[in-house]
Write a protein that holds these residues in place. Structure first.
Motif, PDB file in Angstrom:
ATOM      1  N   VAL A  69     -60.482  44.150 -11.694  1.00 50.34           N
ATOM      2  CA  VAL A  69     -60.318  42.642 -12.414  1.00 50.34           C
ATOM      3  C   VAL A  69     -59.299  41.892 -12.041  1.00 50.34           C
ATOM      4  N   GLY A  70     -59.549  40.585 -12.073  1.00 52.09           N
ATOM      5  CA  GLY A  70     -58.411  39.603 -11.660  1.00 52.09           C
ATOM      6  C   GLY A  70     -58.251  38.763 -12.810  1.00 52.09           C
ATOM      7  N   VAL A  71     -57.211  38.221 -13.296  1.00 53.01           N
ATOM      8  CA  VAL A  71     -57.137  37.566 -14.464  1.00 53.01           C
ATOM      9  C   VAL A  71     -56.371  36.360 -14.031  1.00 53.01           C
ATOM     10  N   VAL A  72     -56.918  34.988 -13.838  1.00 59.72           N
ATOM     11  CA  VAL A  72     -56.301  33.883 -13.174  1.00 59.72           C
ATOM     12  C   VAL A  72     -56.649  32.880 -14.091  1.00 59.72           C
ATOM     13  N   SER A  73     -55.728  31.673 -14.055  1.00 62.33           N
ATOM     14  CA  SER A  73     -55.764  30.378 -14.508  1.00 62.33           C
ATOM     15  C   SER A  73     -57.161  29.941 -14.298  1.00 62.33           C
ATOM     16  N   VAL A  74     -57.722  29.233 -15.410  1.00 55.42           N
ATOM     17  CA  VAL A  74     -59.091  28.405 -15.086  1.00 55.42           C
ATOM     18  C   VAL A  74     -58.763  26.880 -14.130  1.00 55.42           C
ATOM     19  N   ALA A  75     -57.274  26.865 -14.048  1.00 47.68           N
ATOM     20  CA  ALA A  75     -56.871  25.810 -13.269  1.00 47.68           C
ATOM     21  C   ALA A  75     -56.915  26.037 -11.645  1.00 47.68           C
ATOM     22  N   ASP A  76     -56.885  27.187 -11.469  1.00 48.50           N
ATOM     23  CA  ASP A  76     -56.936  27.835 -10.253  1.00 48.50           C
ATOM     24  C   ASP A  76     -58.428  28.603  -9.847  1.00 48.50           C
ATOM     25  N   GLN A  77     -58.341  29.074  -8.540  1.00 52.31           N
ATOM     26  CA  GLN A  77     -59.493  29.906  -8.037  1.00 52.31           C
ATOM     27  C   GLN A  77     -58.967  31.159  -7.818  1.00 52.31           C
ATOM     28  N   LEU A  78     -59.674  32.172  -7.757  1.00 49.74           N
ATOM     29  CA  LEU A  78     -59.481  33.665  -7.393  1.00 49.74           C
ATOM     30  C   LEU A  78     -59.360  33.796  -5.912  1.00 49.74           C
ATOM     31  N   ASP A  79     -58.129  34.287  -5.469  1.00 52.70           N
ATOM     32  CA  ASP A  79     -58.028  34.671  -3.996  1.00 52.70           C
ATOM     33  C   ASP A  79     -58.539  35.984  -3.809  1.00 52.70           C
ATOM     34  N   LEU A  80     -59.686  36.299  -3.398  1.00 48.82           N
ATOM     35  CA  LEU A  80     -60.467  37.468  -3.215  1.00 48.82           C
ATOM     36  C   LEU A  80     -59.432  38.522  -2.506  1.00 48.82           C
ATOM     37  N   LYS A  81     -59.109  37.887  -1.281  1.00 48.29           N
ATOM     38  CA  LYS A  81     -58.167  38.742  -0.300  1.00 48.29           C
ATOM     39  C   LYS A  81     -57.127  39.336  -0.776  1.00 48.29           C
ATOM     40  N   ALA A  82     -56.277  38.169  -1.606  1.00 50.28           N
ATOM     41  CA  ALA A  82     -55.096  38.660  -2.120  1.00 50.28           C
ATOM     42  C   ALA A  82     -55.282  39.824  -3.379  1.00 50.28           C
ATOM     43  N   LEU A  83     -56.442  39.567  -4.302  1.00 48.84           N
ATOM     44  CA  LEU A  83     -56.687  40.534  -5.377  1.00 48.84           C
ATOM     45  C   LEU A  83     -57.146  41.981  -4.634  1.00 48.84           C
ATOM     46  N   ALA A  84     -57.754  41.812  -3.470  1.00 44.74           N
ATOM     47  CA  ALA A  84     -58.191  43.049  -2.831  1.00 44.74           C
ATOM     48  C   ALA A  84     -56.848  43.936  -2.382  1.00 44.74           C
ATOM     49  N   ALA A  85     -55.882  43.117  -1.799  1.00 47.08           N
ATOM     50  CA  ALA A  85     -54.568  43.815  -1.429  1.00 47.08           C
ATOM     51  C   ALA A  85     -53.796  44.409  -2.568  1.00 47.08           C
ATOM     52  N   GLU A  86     -53.977  43.616  -3.746  1.00 50.28           N
ATOM     53  CA  GLU A  86     -53.295  44.124  -4.996  1.00 50.28           C
ATOM     54  C   GLU A  86     -53.870  45.378  -5.380  1.00 50.28           C
ATOM     55  N   LEU A  87     -55.272  45.535  -5.239  1.00 50.24           N
ATOM     56  CA  LEU A  87     -55.914  46.454  -5.863  1.00 50.24           C
ATOM     57  C   LEU A  87     -55.861  47.817  -4.783  1.00 50.24           C
ATOM     58  N   GLY A  88     -55.353  47.358  -3.520  1.00 47.42           N
ATOM     59  CA  GLY A  88     -55.134  48.588  -2.436  1.00 47.42           C
ATOM     60  C   GLY A  88     -56.536  48.645  -1.680  1.00 47.42           C
ATOM     61  N   ALA A  89     -57.379  47.553  -1.732  1.00 47.89           N
ATOM     62  CA  ALA A  89     -58.689  47.457  -1.072  1.00 47.89           C
ATOM     63  C   ALA A  89     -58.673  46.689   0.226  1.00 47.89           C
ATOM     64  N   LYS A  90     -59.437  46.531   1.181  1.00 50.98           N
ATOM     65  CA  LYS A  90     -59.457  45.839   2.101  1.00 50.98           C
ATOM     66  C   LYS A  90     -60.164  44.435   2.011  1.00 50.98           C
ATOM     67  N   LYS A  91     -61.165  44.350   1.287  1.00 46.76           N
ATOM     68  CA  LYS A  91     -61.731  43.386   1.022  1.00 46.76           C
ATOM     69  C   LYS A  91     -62.405  43.334  -0.759  1.00 46.76           C
ATOM     70  N   ALA A  92     -62.788  42.134  -0.987  1.00 46.21           N
ATOM     71  CA  ALA A  92     -63.117  42.136  -2.448  1.00 46.21           C
ATOM     72  C   ALA A  92     -64.487  40.864  -2.608  1.00 46.21           C
ATOM     73  N   SER A  93     -65.224  41.086  -3.296  1.00 47.75           N
ATOM     74  CA  SER A  93     -66.256  40.205  -3.518  1.00 47.75           C
ATOM     75  C   SER A  93     -66.454  40.118  -4.961  1.00 47.75           C
ATOM     76  N   MET A  94     -67.096  38.879  -5.466  1.00 48.58           N
ATOM     77  CA  MET A  94     -67.213  38.929  -6.733  1.00 48.58           C
ATOM     78  C   MET A  94     -68.392  39.905  -7.106  1.00 48.58           C
ATOM     79  N   ALA A  95     -68.417  40.420  -8.495  1.00 50.49           N
ATOM     80  CA  ALA A  95     -69.308  41.627  -8.633  1.00 50.49           C
ATOM     81  C   ALA A  95     -70.318  41.008  -9.424  1.00 50.49           C
ATOM     82  N   ASP A  96     -71.632  41.240  -9.257  1.00 50.27           N
ATOM     83  CA  ASP A  96     -72.854  41.000  -9.874  1.00 50.27           C
ATOM     84  C   ASP A  96     -72.611  40.624 -11.393  1.00 50.27           C
TER      85      ASP A  96
END
Length: 166
Positions: A69-96
Motif C-alpha cells: 500500500v502507498g499513501v500519497v497526497s492527491v496533489a501528487d502521483q504515486l512513484d511506483l518504482k520508489a514504492l517498490a524500493a520502499e517495500l523491498g521489491a524490484k518493481k510494482a504495478s497498480m493492483a486490479d
C-alpha cells in the motif's frame, strides 16, 4: 486539531473501529459524494475545503514481493518504482481494483489505509509529516478521517518514505 475519538454521529467503519480500539484520536468528516465522480481525492479536498496536499489517497500495488500500500497526497502521483524500493521489491504495478477491494474490505474511492481486512505493508509519503493533520478515507465514499501523520503511520504499522512524483 481539536482531536477526539469518533462519535456516534460519524459512520462506524472498520477504520473508525480500528482507531478507537488503538486509542488513536481522529476527527471524522462526512461530505456528500456525488454519484459519477471518479476523482475521489480531489472531490474530498473540494468538499472539505482543504488543500489537496493534505488529502491522501490509498493505493494498492502488486510487487514481486506481494501486495503493498502507498499513501500519497492527491496533489501528487504515486512513484511506483520508489514504492517498490520502499517495500523491498524490484518493481510494482497498480493492483486490479477487484483485488484491492477484496484485500481491503473497502470499495474503490473509499479505501482507507486503516482497518483493512488484510494488513499489508504500507508506506506513507513523507510529505504527510509536514502537516499537523492529514485527511484519509474513512472507509467509504464521502467520509474522511483527519488524523496526525505520526498516528496514521502507527495505526497502519507502516513506514514513511518519498513515494510521490509531484
Amino acid at each position: 486539531m481539536a482531536a477526539r475519538k469518533g462519535k456516534a454521529a460519524s459512520p462506524s467503519t472498520a477504520a473508525t473501529l480500528a482507531l478507537v480500539a488503538a486509542g488513536i484520536d481522529f476527527v471524522p468528516h462526512v461530505y456528500e459524494h456525488r454519484a459519477g465522480s471518479t476523482d475521489f481525492g480531489a472531490e474530498a479536498a473540494r468538499e472539505l475545503g482543504v488543500e489537496q496536499g493534505r488529502v491522501f489517497k490509498t493505493l494498492l500495488v502488486e510487487t514481486d514481493a506481494g501486495l503493498g500500500v502507498g499513501v500519497v497526497s492527491v496533489a501528487d502521483q504515486l512513484d511506483l518504482k520508489a514504492l517498490a524500493a520502499e517495500l523491498g521489491a524490484k518493481k510494482a504495478s497498480m493492483a486490479d481494483p477487484a483485488v484491492a477491494e477484496r484485500k481491503t474490505g473497502y470499495v474503490v474511492g473509499g479505501i482507507s489505509p486503516v482497518g483493512q481486512k488484510t494488513r499489508l505493508a504500507t508506506v506513507v509519503d513523507e510529505s504527510a509529516l509536514g502537516y499537523e493533520t492529514v485527511f484519509v478515507s474513512g472507509g467509504r465514499r464521502g467520509f474522511d478521517l483527519e488524523i496526525a501523520p505520526a498516528d496514521l503511520v502507527r495505526a497502519v504499522g507502516g513506514t514513511t518514505g518519498v513515494i510521490r512524483r509531484g
